[in-house]
Design an enzyme around this catalytic site. Structure first.
Site, mmCIF file in Angstrom:
data_model
loop_
_atom_site.group_PDB
_atom_site.id
_atom_site.type_symbol
_atom_site.label_atom_id
_atom_site.label_comp_id
_atom_site.label_asym_id
_atom_site.label_seq_id
_atom_site.Cartn_x
_atom_site.Cartn_y
_atom_site.Cartn_z
ATOM 1 N N TYR A 2 -2.186 10.465 48.449
ATOM 2 C CA TYR A 2 -0.741 10.613 48.286
ATOM 3 C C TYR A 2 -0.485 11.490 47.072
ATOM 4 O O TYR A 2 -1.052 11.256 46.000
ATOM 5 C CB TYR A 2 -0.095 9.239 48.084
ATOM 6 C CG TYR A 2 1.408 9.292 47.875
ATOM 7 C CD1 TYR A 2 2.262 9.696 48.905
ATOM 8 C CD2 TYR A 2 1.973 8.943 46.649
ATOM 9 C CE1 TYR A 2 3.637 9.739 48.714
ATOM 10 C CE2 TYR A 2 3.354 8.982 46.455
ATOM 11 C CZ TYR A 2 4.179 9.382 47.493
ATOM 12 O OH TYR A 2 5.541 9.426 47.292
ATOM 13 N N ASP A 45 -5.306 15.559 41.170
ATOM 14 C CA ASP A 45 -4.071 14.788 40.994
ATOM 15 C C ASP A 45 -4.457 13.481 40.302
ATOM 16 O O ASP A 45 -4.850 12.514 40.949
ATOM 17 C CB ASP A 45 -3.410 14.532 42.349
ATOM 18 C CG ASP A 45 -2.166 13.650 42.213
ATOM 19 O OD1 ASP A 45 -1.873 13.179 41.090
ATOM 20 O OD2 ASP A 45 -1.492 13.424 43.244
ATOM 21 N N LYS A 54 2.786 8.607 35.815
ATOM 22 C CA LYS A 54 2.546 7.188 35.576
ATOM 23 C C LYS A 54 2.223 6.857 34.106
ATOM 24 O O LYS A 54 3.134 6.743 33.311
ATOM 25 C CB LYS A 54 1.485 6.678 36.554
ATOM 26 C CG LYS A 54 2.017 6.777 38.006
ATOM 27 C CD LYS A 54 1.229 6.019 39.043
ATOM 28 C CE LYS A 54 1.999 5.957 40.353
ATOM 29 N NZ LYS A 54 1.532 6.833 41.405
HETATM 30 C C1 LIG Z 1 2.283 7.864 42.230
HETATM 31 C C2 LIG Z 1 1.583 9.083 42.601
HETATM 32 C C3 LIG Z 1 2.264 10.300 42.802
HETATM 33 C C4 LIG Z 1 3.755 10.394 42.798
HETATM 34 O O1 LIG Z 1 4.315 10.104 41.563
HETATM 35 P P1 LIG Z 1 5.857 9.662 41.493
HETATM 36 O O2 LIG Z 1 6.122 9.551 40.026
HETATM 37 O O3 LIG Z 1 5.974 8.392 42.254
HETATM 38 O O4 LIG Z 1 6.657 10.757 42.120
HETATM 39 C C5 LIG Z 1 1.510 11.435 43.027
HETATM 40 N N1 LIG Z 1 0.175 11.390 43.079
HETATM 41 C C6 LIG Z 1 -0.510 10.239 42.910
HETATM 42 C C7 LIG Z 1 -2.001 10.251 42.957
HETATM 43 C C8 LIG Z 1 0.175 9.051 42.678
HETATM 44 O O5 LIG Z 1 -0.515 7.914 42.558
#
Ligand SMILES: *Cc1c(COP(=O)(O)O)cnc(C)c1O
Length: 446
Positions: free
Chosen positions: A153, A248, A276
C-alpha cells in the site's frame, strides 16, 4: 471466563451508539476504511483517550494498544515531552505559510538517519509523499510506467490503487471505481519476492519503467519480509534499466530501526518516502533522495508540488521531539525486545493448543499469520486462516487487547509497552488460543 468475556463484550454501548450516529454522517461511519471493522465484524471501538501503551474507549474500558495510530505513537500516547513540544510550538502560532527554522531541524534528523536521502521535501501525509515521489521519478526519467508489488500500500493516489492481475507483467486494472483506466494502465504489478517475474517484467518493458516503489518490509498485507537476495536483484535490475528505486518507508522508517529498513538491508534506494513516525501522531510526510533527483522539485526545478500546511510548526515540533526520544540509547533494543517477547509468547501459546501460527518482527513492528508455512507474498497471505484471525481478534478485544482489525495489517508497539504489558497480552492470547483449540476439537468430534 466466558461470562467475563460476554460481559466485557456487551460493555461498549457508547461505541455502538456513536457508530450508529457516525454511519449517517460519514461513509461507513469512519474517515478511513479499516477502522470500520469490516473484515472482523462487530462494532468499531470509539476511543476517547490514550496514555502510554493504553487506550480507553468511550465506555471506560482499557486496552493495551498494538496499533499505536498505525505506527506514529511509537514513544507512547500523550508522551509528556512531546506534549510540551507541541504546546510550546502552538503557543507561538499554528501555521504561517512561511519557512520556519524547525523544518530544517527535522530535515537534518531524517538525513542524518538515512544517508541515501540527500534532500527532502516535507508534506502532510504518506499518500502525498508517495504520489509526489513518483511524479519526480517520472520527470527525472522521462518515462511513464511504474511498478509496484501486489499487497503493498502506498496511499490512495489514483496510480497506486492498482491490484495485481494474476499473471506476470500484467497491465494494471483499476483497483477502485473512479480511477481512470488511462491512469491505471501505467502501473505494472509484480509478486513480492519473485525475482524471475521481475526479470520478465523488466525485459518486457525495456527502459520504460520510471520507478519501482516497494514497502521494504510489507506491513500492509500483514508482516512480510523480503527473501535474502531479493533487494540485491531488484536494485541491480533498476540500475541496469535506469529505473528509480523508491523505498516506501512510511511504515518502516524510524520503526524497524532508526535508519529504516534501508539501514538493515544495506540497499541504498534512489528515493525514500516517509510518514507516520516522523510526525509522531501529527500529519507529516516526506519524500527525498538523491540530490540530482530532488533538485527537479519546484522552485529549484520544474516539477510542481506544494502544500499550504506542509512543514507547519506544530506538526514538525511533534515529529522532532518524537525522533529525539527515539535517538536515545537503547530505544530500538527495547522495541525489539518487546516485539520478540510478544511474538514468541504468541507462538509458544499457539503451539500448546496445536494452532499453526507464523510470527515475525523487526524493531517495533511485528506480525503473525494463522498458517503453517512462512508467508512470502500477498497470495500466500490470502491463503492463511482468516476465520481464525477473526475469532482471535474478537477474543483479544474482549480481553482488553487492541490488535489491528485485519489479518492484512502489521502490529506496532511503543517504548511505553512494559514487559508486564506484553506478559498480560500473551496471557490473553493463551486464553484465546485455548478457546479456539477447544472449539476446533468440538467441531472435529461432532
Ligand atoms: C500508511 C502508509 C501510507 C499512506 O500514508 P497516509 O499518511 O495514510 O496517507 C503509504 N505507504 C505506506 C507503506 C504506509 O504504511
Amino acid at each position: 471466563m466466558l461470562h467475563d468475556l460476554q460481559s466485557r463484550n456487551n460493555a461498549r454501548p457508547r461505541s455502538k451508539a456513536l457508530f450508529e450516529e457516525a454511519a449517517g454522517l460519514m461513509p461507513g461511519g469512519v474517515n478511513s476504511p479499516v477502522r470500520a471493522f469490516a473484515s472482523v465484524g462487530g462494532t468499531p471501538v470509539f476511543m476517547k483517550r490514550g496514555n502510554g501503551a493504553y487506550l480507553w474507549d468511550e465506555d471506560g474500558n482499557r486496552y493495551i494498544d498494538y496499533i499505536t495510530s498505525w505506527g506514529p505513537a511509537i514513544v507512547g500516547h500523550a508522551h509528556p515531552e512531546v506534549l510540551k513540544a507541541i504546546n510550546d510550538a502552538a503557543a507561538d502560532g499554528l501555521s504561517f505559510g512561511t519557512p520556519t527554522a524547525r523544518e530544517s531541524v527535522l530535515a537534518h534528523k531524517i538525513i542524518d538517519a538515512m544517508p541515501a536521502i540527500e534532500m527532502l521535501r516535507l508534506v502532510s501525509s504518506g499518500t502525498e509523499a508517495c504520489m509526489s515521489a513518483l511524479r519526480v521519478a517520472r520527470a527525472f526519467t522521462g518515462r511513464t510506467k511504474i511498478l509496484k508489488f501486489e499487497g503493498c500500500y502506498h496511499g490512495h493516489a489514483d496510480m497506486l490503487l492498482v491490484k495485481a492481475g494474476s499473471g506476470a507483467a500484467t497491465l494494471g486494472l483499476s483497483g477502485s471505481p473512479g480511477v481512470p483506466e488511462s491512469t491505471a494502465q501505467h502501473t505494472l504489478t509484480a509478486h513480492f519476492n519473485d525475482v524471475e517475474q521481475l526479470k520478465e517484467i523488466f525485459s518486457a518493458n525495456h527502459e520504460a519503467i520510471a520507478a519501482v516503489i516497494v514497502e521494504p518490509i510489507i506491513g500492509n498485507a500483514g508482516f512480510i519480509r523480503p527473501l535474502p537476495g531479493f533487494y540485491e536483484a531488484l536494485k541491480n535490475l533498476c540500475d541496469e534499466h535506469g529505473t528509480i528505486l523508491i523505498f516506501d518507508e512510511v511504515m518502516t522508517g524510524f520503526r524497524v530501526a532508526h535508519g529504516g529498513y534501508q539501514s538493515l538491508c544495506g540497499i541504498k534506494p534512489d528515493m525514500t518516502v516517509l510518514g507516520k513516525v516522523i510526525g509522531g501522531g501529527m500529519p507529516v510526510g516526506a519524500y527525498g533522495g538523491r540530490r540530482d533527483i530532488m533538485s527537479l522539485v519546484a522552485p529549484s526545478g520544474p516539477v510542481y508540488q506544494a502544500g499550504t500546511l506542509s512543514g507547519n510548526p506544530v506538526a514538525v515540533a511533534c515529529g522532532i521531539k518524537t525522533l529525539e526520544i527515539l535517538s536515545r540509547p537503547g530505544a530500538y533494543e527495547t522495541l525489539s525486545a518487546r516485539s520478540s517477547q510478544l511474538v514468541h509468547g504468541f507462538k509458544s501459546a499457539a503451539e500448546d493448543f496445536g494452532i499453526p501460527l507464523t510470527v515475525d518482527f523487526e524493531g517495533g513492528m511485528f506480525g503473525f499469520f494463522f498458517a503453517k508455512d512462512a508467508v512470502r507474498n500477498y497470495e500466500d497471505a490470502k491463503r492463511t486462516n482468516l476465520e481464525t484471525f477473526k475469532t482471535f481478534f474478537q477474543l483479544m478485544l474482549d480481553d482488553g487487547i487492541y490488535l489491528a482489525p485485519s489479518a492484512f495489517e502489521a502490529g506496532f508497539l511503543s517504548l511505553a509497552h512494559t514487559e508486564a504489558d506484553i506478559d498480560s497480552t500473551v496471557q490473553a492470547a493463551r486464553r484465546a488460543f485455548k478457546s479456539i483449540g477447544e472449539n476446533a476439537t468440538k467441531k472435529a468430534g461432532r
